[in-house]
Design an enzyme around this catalytic site. Structure first.
Site, mmCIF file in Angstrom:
data_model
loop_
_atom_site.group_PDB
_atom_site.id
_atom_site.type_symbol
_atom_site.label_atom_id
_atom_site.label_comp_id
_atom_site.label_asym_id
_atom_site.label_seq_id
_atom_site.Cartn_x
_atom_site.Cartn_y
_atom_site.Cartn_z
ATOM 1 C CD GLU A 16 -2.438 1.469 2.680
ATOM 2 O OE1 GLU A 16 -3.509 0.893 2.901
ATOM 3 O OE2 GLU A 16 -1.885 2.226 3.513
ATOM 4 C CB ALA A 50 -5.976 7.134 4.310
ATOM 5 C CG HIS A 76 -7.409 2.461 -0.818
ATOM 6 N ND1 HIS A 76 -7.078 2.364 0.514
ATOM 7 C CD2 HIS A 76 -6.656 1.537 -1.457
ATOM 8 C CE1 HIS A 76 -6.158 1.412 0.670
ATOM 9 N NE2 HIS A 76 -5.890 0.902 -0.514
ATOM 10 N NE ARG A 106 -17.609 4.726 8.491
ATOM 11 C CZ ARG A 106 -17.633 4.616 9.798
ATOM 12 N NH1 ARG A 106 -18.748 4.235 10.399
ATOM 13 N NH2 ARG A 106 -16.571 4.857 10.536
ATOM 14 N N GLY A 107 -14.818 5.159 5.078
ATOM 15 C CA GLY A 107 -13.946 6.316 5.289
ATOM 16 C C GLY A 107 -14.157 6.944 6.640
ATOM 17 C CE1 TYR A 147 -11.055 -1.481 10.100
ATOM 18 C CE2 TYR A 147 -12.951 -2.443 8.980
ATOM 19 C CZ TYR A 147 -12.023 -1.431 9.106
ATOM 20 O OH TYR A 147 -12.054 -0.376 8.235
ATOM 21 C CD GLN A 178 -6.821 -1.193 10.830
ATOM 22 O OE1 GLN A 178 -5.832 -1.030 10.109
ATOM 23 N NE2 GLN A 178 -7.675 -0.238 11.094
#
Ligand SMILES: Cc1cc2nc3c(=O)[nH]c(=O)nc-3n(C[C@H](O)[C@H](O)[C@H](O)COP(=O)(O)OP(=O)(O)OC[C@H]3O[C@@H](n4cnc5c(N)ncnc54)[C@H](O)[C@@H]3O)c2cc1C
Length: 290
Positions: A16, A50, A76, A106-107, A147, A178
Site C-alpha cells: 500500500e 487517508a 481506494h 466508508r472512510g 477488522y 486492518q
C-alpha cells in the site's frame, strides 16, 4: 484482475502507498512506486484521503502510474463526504483510465469533507459496494476492509462480522484486513468468518512498526493489541531509529513468514511510502515466496 489471481494462487504479496498531501511531492510517491514495482508485487493499492492527506485527486494519478510500471493497481475510494453523483463521476473516470479495481470504504473523513450541503449518500461501505455493483456490474472488482480485532466503532467482533457479511453479500470480491501484530488473532478471525459463511479471499494487512510515535498514533485509531515483547523493544531503542528499523522489519518478517506458512490468501504490506521497508522484508522472504 486481482480476484482471478487470488483464485489461482495462495500467498499473494502486495503493498500500500498513500498520495501526498495537497502540497506534497507527487514525484516522491511515484519514485516509491517505481521501487516497489521492481519487487514484482501482485498489486499495489493507493489510499484515498487517508493518513490526514487531502490528496484525493492524486489517487487516480498514482494508480495510473502503478499500472504504467506493469503492476495491478487497486484504487481506494471512500464513501464519506460524497454524493451518489460524485461517486458516479469518479467511477466513470476510473473506467475511462481502465482502473477497474476499487477498495470500497466508508472512510473516516471529518464532516468538513462533505459536499457543500453536507450531503453524504452512503452510511456504510456496504452501501458503496451495492452502488458500484449496481452502476458498473462485474466490470469492476471490489475489495472491502475487514477488522480481525473488530472495528473501533463496533461493540463486539461478532456484530462487526455480521456487518462485514452485508459488504460481502452486496458483492465484495475479496477483503484486506486492518493491521494486527499477533497472528493468532488473525487465525481466530479466519475461523470466525468461515463459521459465518464468508468465503471470499482475505488478505492480511501488515504494518511494520518502525517508531514509537507512529505506533501510538495507529493504536489510537484501531483496536490492535500490541505485543509486550515489541513494547520492550520500542522502549529500549526509542532513541535509535536504525535499531528500531531493524527490529520492526524483523518482527514484520516473522509475522509474514508465519502467515505464509499457514497458507493464507495473501499479505498486504503498509509501506508508509518507505520502499526500503518493503525491500528489506521482501529480501527476507525471497525463498519463502518462490
Ligand atoms: C485495508 C484498509 C484500507 C483503508 N484505506 C483507507 C483509505 O484509503 N482512506 C480512508 O480514509 N480510510 C481508509 N481506511 C480506514 C477506514 O475508512 C475506516 O476504518 C472506517 O472507519 C471504516 O471503513 P469501512 O469501509 O471498514 O466501513 P464499514 O464496513 O462501513 O464499517 C464501519 C463501521 O460500521 C459498522 N457497520 C457496517 N455496516 C453496518 C450496518 N449496516 N449497520 C450498522 N453498523 C454497520 C461496522 O461494524 C463498523 O463498525 C482503511 C482501512 C483498512 C482496513
Amino acid at each position: 484482475m486481482i480476484r482471478d489471481l487470488l483464485k489461482q494462487k495462495r500467498g499473494s504479496v502486495s503493498f500500500e502507498v498513500f498520495p501526498p498531501k495537497r502540497d506534497g511531492n507527487l514525484e516522491n510517491v511515484k519514485s516509491c512506486v517505481d521501487r516497489l514495482a521492481k519487487l514484482s508485487p501482485d498489486f499495489i493499492s493507493v489510499t484515498y484521503g487517508a493518513n490526514g492527506g487531502g490528496g484525493k485527486n492524486y489517487t487516480m494519478e498514482i494508480a495510473e502510474h502503478v499500472k504504467k510500471c506493469g503492476v495491478r493497481p487497486l484504487a481506494h475510494l471512500t464513501a464519506t463526504g460524497h454524493t451518489q453523483r460524485q461517486i458516479k463521476t469518479i467511477l466513470d473516470s476510473l473506467e475511462e483510465k481502465n482502473l477497474l479495481s476499487v477498495l470500497a470504504l466508508r472512510g473516516d473523513m471529518p464532516l468538513e469533507d462533505a459536499d457543500e450541503d453536507g450531503i453524504c449518500d452512503f452510511n456504510y461501505a456496504s452501501d458503496l459496494v451495492r452502488f458500484i455493483r449496481h452502476y458498473k456490474g462485474e466490470k469492476f472488482e471490489i475489495c472491502g476492509a475487514c477488522y480481525p480485532e473488530g472495528h473501533i466503532d463496533c461493540d463486539c467482533l461478532e456484530s462487526d462480522v455480521e456487518n462485514l457479511r452485508r459488504k460481502v453479500d452486496e458483492g465484495a470480491d475479496f477483503l484486506i484486513s486492518q493491521l494486527f501484530f499477533e497472528n493468532n488473532i488473525f487465525f481466530e478471525f479466519l475461523d470466525l468468518i468461515k463459521k459465518k459463511n464468508i468465503n471470499i479471499p482475505i488478505i492480511a494487512g501488515i504494518m511494520p512498526a518502525l517508531n514509537a510515535k507512529q505506533i501510538i498514533h495507529i493504536l489510537s485509531l484501531c483496536n490492535a493489541k500490541f505485543p509486550k515483547k515489541f513494547s520492550r523493544i520500542l522502549a529500549k531503542y526509542e532513541e535509535k531509529p536504525e535499531a528500531l528499523f531493524d527490529a520492526g522489519v524483523a518482527f514484520a518478517t516473522e509475522q509474514v513468514i508465519d502467515l505464509l506458512a499457514a497458507e493464507i490468501d495473501g499479505i498486504h504490506i503498509y509501506t508508509m511510502n518507505r520502499p526500503e521497508v518493503a525491500e528489506r522484508i521482501h529480501a527476507n522472504i525471497l525463498q519463502v515466496i518462490m
